[in-house]
Motif scaffolding. Sequence first.
Motif, PDB file in Angstrom:
ATOM      1  N   HIS A   4       0.837  -1.195   0.000  1.00  0.00           N
ATOM      2  CA  HIS A   4       0.000   0.000   0.000  1.00  0.00           C
ATOM      3  C   HIS A   4       0.877   1.252   0.000  1.00  0.00           C
ATOM      4  N   VAL A   5       1.904   1.279   0.834  1.00  0.00           N
ATOM      5  CA  VAL A   5       2.833   2.414   0.872  1.00  0.00           C
ATOM      6  C   VAL A   5       3.531   2.565  -0.472  1.00  0.00           C
ATOM      7  N   ALA A   6       3.921   1.455  -1.080  1.00  0.00           N
ATOM      8  CA  ALA A   6       4.569   1.510  -2.399  1.00  0.00           C
ATOM      9  C   ALA A   6       3.640   2.162  -3.425  1.00  0.00           C
ATOM     10  N   CYS A   7       2.366   1.779  -3.410  1.00  0.00           N
ATOM     11  CA  CYS A   7       1.402   2.383  -4.349  1.00  0.00           C
ATOM     12  C   CYS A   7       1.193   3.861  -4.059  1.00  0.00           C
ATOM     13  N   ILE A   8       1.127   4.228  -2.779  1.00  0.00           N
ATOM     14  CA  ILE A   8       0.958   5.633  -2.411  1.00  0.00           C
ATOM     15  C   ILE A   8       2.138   6.459  -2.916  1.00  0.00           C
ATOM     16  N   ILE A   9       3.333   5.883  -2.855  1.00  0.00           N
ATOM     17  CA  ILE A   9       4.538   6.606  -3.262  1.00  0.00           C
ATOM     18  C   ILE A   9       4.616   6.766  -4.772  1.00  0.00           C
ATOM     19  N   ILE A  10       4.450   5.690  -5.516  1.00  0.00           N
ATOM     20  CA  ILE A  10       4.801   5.745  -6.944  1.00  0.00           C
ATOM     21  C   ILE A  10       3.622   5.956  -7.887  1.00  0.00           C
ATOM     22  N   MET A  11       2.440   5.501  -7.540  1.00  0.00           N
ATOM     23  CA  MET A  11       1.335   5.579  -8.491  1.00  0.00           C
ATOM     24  C   MET A  11       0.958   7.010  -8.890  1.00  0.00           C
ATOM     25  N   PRO A  12       0.917   7.979  -7.967  1.00  0.00           N
ATOM     26  CA  PRO A  12       0.605   9.341  -8.422  1.00  0.00           C
ATOM     27  C   PRO A  12       1.632   9.874  -9.424  1.00  0.00           C
ATOM     28  N   GLN A  13       2.894   9.535  -9.226  1.00  0.00           N
ATOM     29  CA  GLN A  13       3.931   9.990 -10.155  1.00  0.00           C
ATOM     30  C   GLN A  13       3.802   9.309 -11.513  1.00  0.00           C
ATOM     31  N   LEU A  14       3.543   8.014 -11.496  1.00  0.00           N
ATOM     32  CA  LEU A  14       3.371   7.305 -12.774  1.00  0.00           C
ATOM     33  C   LEU A  14       2.156   7.835 -13.516  1.00  0.00           C
ATOM     34  N   GLU A  15       1.096   8.151 -12.780  1.00  0.00           N
ATOM     35  CA  GLU A  15      -0.098   8.711 -13.403  1.00  0.00           C
ATOM     36  C   GLU A  15       0.210  10.088 -13.999  1.00  0.00           C
ATOM     37  N   GLN A  16       0.927  10.904 -13.252  1.00  0.00           N
ATOM     38  CA  GLN A  16       1.250  12.256 -13.725  1.00  0.00           C
ATOM     39  C   GLN A  16       2.131  12.216 -14.963  1.00  0.00           C
ATOM     40  N   GLU A  17       3.132  11.345 -14.958  1.00  0.00           N
ATOM     41  CA  GLU A  17       4.041  11.258 -16.107  1.00  0.00           C
ATOM     42  C   GLU A  17       3.393  10.524 -17.277  1.00  0.00           C
ATOM     43  N   GLY A  18       2.519   9.547 -16.986  1.00  0.00           N
ATOM     44  CA  GLY A  18       1.778   8.843 -18.022  1.00  0.00           C
ATOM     45  C   GLY A  18       2.635   8.079 -19.019  1.00  0.00           C
ATOM     46  N   VAL A  19       3.714   7.458 -18.548  1.00  0.00           N
ATOM     47  CA  VAL A  19       4.642   6.840 -19.481  1.00  0.00           C
ATOM     48  C   VAL A  19       4.776   5.322 -19.347  1.00  0.00           C
ATOM     49  N   THR A  20       4.079   4.693 -18.410  1.00  0.00           N
ATOM     50  CA  THR A  20       4.160   3.242 -18.284  1.00  0.00           C
ATOM     51  C   THR A  20       2.771   2.638 -18.421  1.00  0.00           C
ATOM     52  N   PHE A  21       2.736   1.327 -18.563  1.00  0.00           N
ATOM     53  CA  PHE A  21       1.451   0.644 -18.641  1.00  0.00           C
ATOM     54  C   PHE A  21       0.666   0.812 -17.339  1.00  0.00           C
ATOM     55  N   LEU A  22       1.352   1.085 -16.234  1.00  0.00           N
ATOM     56  CA  LEU A  22       0.664   1.314 -14.963  1.00  0.00           C
ATOM     57  C   LEU A  22      -0.122   2.620 -14.963  1.00  0.00           C
ATOM     58  N   ALA A  23       0.149   3.492 -15.923  1.00  0.00           N
ATOM     59  CA  ALA A  23      -0.554   4.771 -16.008  1.00  0.00           C
ATOM     60  C   ALA A  23      -1.874   4.651 -16.775  1.00  0.00           C
ATOM     61  N   THR A  24      -2.171   3.473 -17.315  1.00  0.00           N
ATOM     62  CA  THR A  24      -3.434   3.302 -18.032  1.00  0.00           C
ATOM     63  C   THR A  24      -4.586   3.278 -17.028  1.00  0.00           C
ATOM     64  N   TRP A  25      -5.730   3.764 -17.438  1.00  0.00           N
ATOM     65  CA  TRP A  25      -6.826   3.916 -16.479  1.00  0.00           C
ATOM     66  C   TRP A  25      -7.294   2.608 -15.861  1.00  0.00           C
ATOM     67  N   PRO A  26      -7.331   1.475 -16.567  1.00  0.00           N
ATOM     68  CA  PRO A  26      -7.815   0.258 -15.889  1.00  0.00           C
ATOM     69  C   PRO A  26      -6.892  -0.161 -14.732  1.00  0.00           C
ATOM     70  N   LEU A  27      -5.591  -0.074 -14.951  1.00  0.00           N
ATOM     71  CA  LEU A  27      -4.662  -0.461 -13.882  1.00  0.00           C
ATOM     72  C   LEU A  27      -4.669   0.546 -12.742  1.00  0.00           C
ATOM     73  N   ARG A  28      -4.781   1.822 -13.059  1.00  0.00           N
ATOM     74  CA  ARG A  28      -4.883   2.832 -11.993  1.00  0.00           C
ATOM     75  C   ARG A  28      -6.131   2.590 -11.158  1.00  0.00           C
ATOM     76  N   PHE A  29      -7.234   2.277 -11.824  1.00  0.00           N
ATOM     77  CA  PHE A  29      -8.495   2.031 -11.122  1.00  0.00           C
ATOM     78  C   PHE A  29      -8.377   0.827 -10.194  1.00  0.00           C
ATOM     79  N   VAL A  30      -7.826  -0.270 -10.706  1.00  0.00           N
ATOM     80  CA  VAL A  30      -7.718  -1.500  -9.912  1.00  0.00           C
ATOM     81  C   VAL A  30      -6.763  -1.308  -8.736  1.00  0.00           C
ATOM     82  N   THR A  31      -5.602  -0.704  -8.989  1.00  0.00           N
ATOM     83  CA  THR A  31      -4.669  -0.505  -7.873  1.00  0.00           C
ATOM     84  C   THR A  31      -5.247   0.431  -6.826  1.00  0.00           C
TER      85      THR A  31
END
Length: 159
Positions: A121-148
């Motif tokens: 959970h801490v790992a997601c809190i740390i990195i997911m907002p940055q990956l979403e903002q940069e939008g450069v990995t598959f983790l930045a796609t909306w389905p994966l952001r929604f699920v995580t």
Amino acid sequence: CPGGAAALADLPRITKAVKAFQKDRAAHASTVNVLAYALYRVFSRPAADDGSRQQFRDACFDYLACGGARTAGPIGLLSALTPFPWVLASHFFFVASHAMRDALLPLPTPGKLRRAYNILHVACIIIMPQLEQEGVTFLATWPLRFVTNLIFPWRGVAM
């Protein structure tokens, strides 16, 4: 300078070259941005830490001490020689899984499962907002952001 002053007057060609440069630079810039932010968040000490962040920090050093790809990958990222955001995200979550493994061993208990969940959970809190903002990995796609965010709520969480 090939073409001299006449080459500078070719605006479409200059625009195309600038766009190509910006596209090539985006992977480098986003990787360095996400890495810097993630390292800051992992190694800073927030007031509300249940020990998960300390365990994550310890896992970083243990992960690097393993050698091989576990050392070469992060060193390539730190030196900006590996401009691939997916490599950064992969190693970040490998470190998280390393910390989770350490939390669960030698025998998983309900308390240890909760600790492992908190680490991820801490790992997601740390990195997911940055990956979403940069939008450069598959983790930045909306389905994966929604699920995580559904499993490990990270939107709007301040740490």
